[in-house]
Scaffold this motif. Structure first.
Motif, mmCIF file in Angstrom:
data_model
loop_
_atom_site.group_PDB
_atom_site.id
_atom_site.type_symbol
_atom_site.label_atom_id
_atom_site.label_comp_id
_atom_site.label_asym_id
_atom_site.label_seq_id
_atom_site.Cartn_x
_atom_site.Cartn_y
_atom_site.Cartn_z
ATOM 1 N N ALA A 16 0.848 -1.190 0.000
ATOM 2 C CA ALA A 16 0.000 0.000 0.000
ATOM 3 C C ALA A 16 0.881 1.238 0.000
ATOM 4 C CB ALA A 16 -0.918 0.006 1.219
ATOM 5 N N SER A 17 0.506 2.184 -0.836
ATOM 6 C CA SER A 17 1.147 3.490 -0.850
ATOM 7 C C SER A 17 0.048 4.528 -0.675
ATOM 8 C CB SER A 17 1.900 3.715 -2.163
ATOM 9 O OG SER A 17 0.974 3.872 -3.224
ATOM 10 N N GLU A 18 0.421 5.767 -0.680
ATOM 11 C CA GLU A 18 -0.572 6.826 -0.542
ATOM 12 C C GLU A 18 -1.571 6.816 -1.702
ATOM 13 O OE1 GLU A 18 -0.203 11.564 -0.746
ATOM 14 O OE2 GLU A 18 1.023 10.632 0.837
ATOM 15 N N ASP A 19 -1.096 6.425 -2.882
ATOM 16 C CA ASP A 19 -1.912 6.521 -4.095
ATOM 17 C C ASP A 19 -2.590 5.228 -4.534
ATOM 18 O OD1 ASP A 19 -1.106 9.188 -4.341
ATOM 19 O OD2 ASP A 19 0.699 8.598 -5.434
ATOM 20 N N SER A 20 -2.092 4.091 -4.101
ATOM 21 C CA SER A 20 -2.581 2.823 -4.626
ATOM 22 C C SER A 20 -2.373 1.718 -3.598
ATOM 23 C CB SER A 20 -1.831 2.485 -5.913
ATOM 24 O OG SER A 20 -2.296 1.272 -6.454
ATOM 25 N N ALA A 21 -2.874 0.545 -3.914
ATOM 26 C CA ALA A 21 -2.658 -0.627 -3.069
ATOM 27 C C ALA A 21 -2.765 -1.872 -3.938
ATOM 28 C CB ALA A 21 -3.675 -0.678 -1.939
ATOM 29 N N ILE A 22 -2.130 -2.928 -3.474
ATOM 30 C CA ILE A 22 -2.208 -4.211 -4.165
ATOM 31 C C ILE A 22 -2.830 -5.207 -3.198
ATOM 32 C CG2 ILE A 22 -0.920 -6.081 -5.259
ATOM 33 C CD1 ILE A 22 1.188 -3.974 -6.049
ATOM 34 N N LEU A 23 -3.920 -5.822 -3.646
ATOM 35 C CA LEU A 23 -4.656 -6.784 -2.844
ATOM 36 C C LEU A 23 -4.555 -8.153 -3.491
ATOM 37 C CD1 LEU A 23 -5.848 -4.007 -2.005
ATOM 38 C CD2 LEU A 23 -8.059 -5.116 -1.821
ATOM 39 N N THR A 24 -4.456 -9.176 -2.665
ATOM 40 C CA THR A 24 -4.440 -10.542 -3.150
ATOM 41 C C THR A 24 -5.628 -11.285 -2.559
ATOM 42 O OG1 THR A 24 -2.027 -10.515 -3.271
ATOM 43 C CG2 THR A 24 -3.092 -12.671 -3.286
ATOM 44 N N ASP A 25 -6.396 -11.917 -3.416
ATOM 45 C CA ASP A 25 -7.523 -12.733 -2.972
ATOM 46 C C ASP A 25 -6.940 -13.940 -2.243
ATOM 47 O OD1 ASP A 25 -9.532 -14.761 -2.866
ATOM 48 O OD2 ASP A 25 -10.559 -13.874 -4.575
ATOM 49 N N VAL A 26 -7.326 -14.151 -0.980
ATOM 50 C CA VAL A 26 -6.719 -15.216 -0.188
ATOM 51 C C VAL A 26 -7.177 -16.605 -0.627
ATOM 52 C CG1 VAL A 26 -6.353 -13.722 1.817
ATOM 53 C CG2 VAL A 26 -8.416 -15.157 1.704
ATOM 54 N N SER A 27 -8.265 -16.688 -1.407
ATOM 55 C CA SER A 27 -8.752 -17.990 -1.866
ATOM 56 C C SER A 27 -8.125 -18.447 -3.173
ATOM 57 C CB SER A 27 -10.277 -17.960 -2.038
ATOM 58 O OG SER A 27 -10.890 -17.771 -0.800
#
Length: 157
Positions: A16-27
């Motif tokens: 996560a940064s101020e401008d964006s984030a990276i999410l991973t689906d845990v499934s």
């Protein structure tokens, strides 16, 4: 933004940064880059709905956050449970044994050799996959214990 394209799942915030984030689906381990950060931090776990951003559908926006949780990982000074010791007995170095806990959760035992216990405990405590796995199985916290030549990871409600 169509409901057919929206995805509701449990996500681990890997970056996560101020401008964006990276999410991973845990499934399913699918990675989703957000076009803006809705106030999440690395290590957060979200039950959320994402929708692809038109027209390219390569980034996503958060439509709704149902729940946001922190899953703590704690290193314990307590001795491993009898169940963990039984799993570790005779387990070849480098191998992993898993078992369901009585009730809810899991126990993972990793045979690491006597010289590697402290490093293995630190690695498990810092590994984002420890939290991601806890989120996938619906666990509230993780406890790490160690024996003479193994590490026990308890995924607890």
């Amino acid at each position: 933004m169509s409901d057919e394209q929206a995805k509701t799942a449990t996500f681990f915030v890997t970056e996560a940064s101020e401008d964006s984030a990276i999410l991973t689906d845990v499934s399913d381990a699918q990675v989703h880059t957000l076009s803006e950060n809705p106030g999440v931090a690395a290590g957060d776990v979200l039950e959320a709905t994402l929708s692809p951003d038109p027209p390219m559908n390569v980034t996503y926006s958060v439509v709704e956050v149902v729940e946001r949780v922190d899953i703590p990982v704690r290193v314990s000074d307590e001795t491993p449970t009898p169940q963990a010791r039984d799993l570790a007995e005779g387990l070849p170095e480098g191998e992993l044994a898993t078992a369901e806990r009585a009730g809810v959760g899991e126990v993972h035992v990793l045979s690491v050799g006597a010289d590697n216990v402290d490093d293995a405990v630190a690695d498990v405590a810092e590994d984002e996959q420890t939290v991601s796995r806890a989120a996938r199985i619906g666990i509230d916290h993780v406890e790490i214990r160690s024996g003479d030549d193994f590490v026990s990871v308890r995924y607890l409600p």
